[in-house]
Design an enzyme around this catalytic site. Sequence first.
Site, mmCIF file in Angstrom:
data_model
loop_
_atom_site.group_PDB
_atom_site.id
_atom_site.type_symbol
_atom_site.label_atom_id
_atom_site.label_comp_id
_atom_site.label_asym_id
_atom_site.label_seq_id
_atom_site.Cartn_x
_atom_site.Cartn_y
_atom_site.Cartn_z
ATOM 1 N N ASP A 129 73.995 50.715 3.133
ATOM 2 C CA ASP A 129 73.289 49.464 2.824
ATOM 3 C C ASP A 129 71.823 49.685 3.142
ATOM 4 O O ASP A 129 71.430 49.688 4.305
ATOM 5 C CB ASP A 129 73.869 48.314 3.671
ATOM 6 C CG ASP A 129 73.049 47.038 3.492
ATOM 7 O OD1 ASP A 129 73.538 45.962 3.855
ATOM 8 O OD2 ASP A 129 71.901 47.129 3.016
ATOM 9 N N HIS A 156 66.858 35.457 13.900
ATOM 10 C CA HIS A 156 67.108 34.930 12.553
ATOM 11 C C HIS A 156 68.395 34.123 12.474
ATOM 12 O O HIS A 156 68.589 33.359 11.524
ATOM 13 C CB HIS A 156 67.209 36.074 11.531
ATOM 14 C CG HIS A 156 65.954 36.852 11.381
ATOM 15 N ND1 HIS A 156 64.767 36.306 10.947
ATOM 16 C CD2 HIS A 156 65.693 38.153 11.649
ATOM 17 C CE1 HIS A 156 63.835 37.233 10.924
ATOM 18 N NE2 HIS A 156 64.357 38.355 11.340
ATOM 19 N N ASP A 199 58.604 45.704 15.740
ATOM 20 C CA ASP A 199 58.322 46.104 14.354
ATOM 21 C C ASP A 199 56.936 45.617 13.945
ATOM 22 O O ASP A 199 56.473 45.884 12.848
ATOM 23 C CB ASP A 199 59.411 45.587 13.407
ATOM 24 C CG ASP A 199 59.822 44.150 13.713
ATOM 25 O OD1 ASP A 199 60.846 43.709 13.169
ATOM 26 O OD2 ASP A 199 59.115 43.468 14.481
ATOM 27 N N TYR A 220 61.893 49.415 14.494
ATOM 28 C CA TYR A 220 62.710 50.398 13.777
ATOM 29 C C TYR A 220 62.115 51.788 13.731
ATOM 30 O O TYR A 220 62.747 52.719 13.228
ATOM 31 C CB TYR A 220 62.994 49.867 12.362
ATOM 32 C CG TYR A 220 63.562 48.477 12.450
ATOM 33 C CD1 TYR A 220 62.764 47.333 12.280
ATOM 34 C CD2 TYR A 220 64.882 48.283 12.875
ATOM 35 C CE1 TYR A 220 63.281 46.069 12.474
ATOM 36 C CE2 TYR A 220 65.400 47.007 13.071
ATOM 37 C CZ TYR A 220 64.583 45.915 12.871
ATOM 38 O OH TYR A 220 65.080 44.650 13.097
HETATM 39 C C1 LIG Z 1 65.948 39.745 15.227
HETATM 40 O O1 LIG Z 1 65.940 40.490 14.038
HETATM 41 C C2 LIG Z 1 65.021 41.501 14.102
HETATM 42 C C3 LIG Z 1 64.281 41.589 12.784
HETATM 43 O O2 LIG Z 1 63.441 40.474 12.621
HETATM 44 O O3 LIG Z 1 63.494 42.730 12.870
HETATM 45 C C4 LIG Z 1 65.304 41.663 11.642
HETATM 46 C C5 LIG Z 1 64.624 41.987 10.344
HETATM 47 C C6 LIG Z 1 65.588 41.844 9.171
HETATM 48 C C7 LIG Z 1 64.931 42.402 7.932
HETATM 49 C C8 LIG Z 1 65.792 42.133 6.719
HETATM 50 N N1 LIG Z 1 65.118 42.618 5.532
HETATM 51 C C9 LIG Z 1 65.784 42.131 4.314
HETATM 52 C C10 LIG Z 1 65.012 42.596 3.107
HETATM 53 C C11 LIG Z 1 65.634 42.013 1.843
HETATM 54 N N2 LIG Z 1 64.856 42.435 0.687
HETATM 55 ZN ZN LIG Z 2 61.640 41.917 12.924
#
Ligand SMILES: COCC(O)(O)CCCCCNCCCN
Ligand SMILES: [Zn+2]
Length: 634
Positions: free
Chosen positions: A22, A137, A267, A307
């Site tokens: 994924d 989130h 991040d 990340y």
């Molecule tokens: C607490 O969560 C930590 C975080 O905020 O870093 C999670 C980020 C999710 C990023 C999801 N991207 C989806 C892209 C769809 N095109």
């Molecule tokens: Zn984030």
Amino acid sequence: MASGTALIYDEKMATHKLLWSDPICDIEVPERLSSSYEQLKSYHLVERCVPVPAREGSEEEILLVHSLEHLEVAKSTQTMNEEELKRVSENYDAFFFHPSTYHCARLAVGATLQLVDAVMSGEVRNGMALVRPPGHHSQRNAANGFCLFNNVAIAAEYAKLKYGLQRILIVDWDVHHGQGIQYIFEEDPSVLYFSWHRYEHQEFWPSLKESDYDAVGLGKGKGFNINLPWNKVGMGNSDYLAAFFHVLLPMAFEFDPELVIVSSGYDSGIGDPEGQMNATPEVFAHLTHFLMQLANGKLCVILEGGYHLKSLGESVCMTVKTLLGDPVPQITGEMAPCLSAVESIQNVRAAHKPYWKWLAYEDTSFLQNLSTKSHLLKKANSNTSTEHETKITNNNNTVKVERFLELHMKNILFPVPPIKTATIGSEGSEHFLSEHVQLVKEMDKTEIKSLVSGFYADLVEEDKILLSLGSMLAILDKILKKEVCNGIAASPTAALSAAVALRHSVRFGFQRVLCVFVGDMQITPNTEDGKMLIINICEKEQPGKTSCKHCISLNWKEDAEGNDFFSAVLGFILPVAYSYQPNLTVIAVGPNRSLGISGISLLVALLQGLAESRIVAVIEHPVVLSTTVSLCDL
Ligand SMILES: COCC(O)(O)CCCCCNCCCN
Ligand SMILES: [Zn+2]
């Protein structure tokens, strides 16, 4: 005040992982947790922390925020096979289940609540919980963006319930908008939620209209939800500091929280593939240091995103090092925020003007004639000249960033001076923790005379003055030689002591010495060589005083609630001081000071973010003790 920093980590939270391919979720890997912990160990930071065990959050605690249905669905996944797990995961935006996810998520909740208990009970002053899956989130009835349970939101509800708190500040420096937290507390004035996030005019995930700066909260919660959207990538240290000085900190000090919880996502740091930002790890030391000045230091830092493993690890270490009270590393590089950041800052201040005293005089006329919401703005200033050039061409070139960070962090993690504070004799030292203090012997008169002979000989006839200069110089020498971090000296003539300290430091070779003088400064050393910057906070215009480039006088009369003192310090003094990038700070409090003791202590505490926390305080009043205490509170 409590002391000690808790560290909460349980490697079981690394079992949650993606079982299928994924491209959206594959960055949320178990190594995020283990490599952060390893990095803390390599800098010998784990052993300096108080280890607090994680625990499973109870169902009751999870139901403080989530619906029973959400809990049941999560619980049911423990016995699912891969195909079933994949199917359930597809019900959510950017989430994946593993058979251990439910257990890990309960550990993440429990670890967070353990940290709240350790801080609220006074067992420690502050702390950090390294958890996954993250939380900001997730919503009442849905997992989202790698998050199953909203750890930070549950912690806030738990703290209100168990400790009767009425004012909790949540600071979310993750590069994504924690919409889950916003939804949960949107109508709740007891929780002030601040989030900055990559937004790009609603193009960046989760691409919500309600993530923009005009989402200020609903009903009784109006004014208690602060969204600062970044409409460009490449934001750096100067933009983040400006966001704190000109938005978050004045609000936070006016709100006066009883507890501060950080949704600490990294991040937003350089090299992260999601954030594409340029801020370097040491900026998190400054952000942490600022938040430590609130709520009597009661600060809970909870891991969210991040990340790029090297960038994440360095930033986690900068955070924990600062929580432990280590000196704050110097921020170098440009200090002017970019145009897009300034626009976002102005917009959020204008949106919040009706709800905050410190914004009472904010001029929002610019809003009428500038359609900041439209994409005209985006086209208008798309020319790169006003934006930061990205230091690393393509941010997510992981190896290149790794190399950059190796070099960059080398001169940042300097050895911490063994002793933090020097003082003369007993005065004030009873407040210190023994290992923090070094008693310094007085300097003898001949040595003092030779030191000051050059420029103030005529003034130092009286022995009393000579002796006070001696004690200050003895302390200053320790700081200039980097044997101690900070020191404090009482003086019958703060102006003379400050002038001598400035001269002595420049002669010692310090190129940029900042002097913040509170009260009437009878003597103003000439600063034309630019090696000194003097900010004089005085009650009235000094007759015949000429303001020169490096000598700024701020006419100040502390008003009743002292509120706008914070916005003057935060909105003016700190930005000027940070842009000067001093390598020593002298703070002097002279006669008829125009600030109260709390104002001076806060000023000393905030100025410790400069010059690797090298600061010497010269105080003409018996206020020595309280300022001393705030010095040792670093
Ligand atoms: C607490 O969560 C930590 C975080 O905020 O870093 C999670 C980020 C999710 C990023 C999801 N991207 C989806 C892209 C769809 N095109
Ligand atoms: Zn984030």
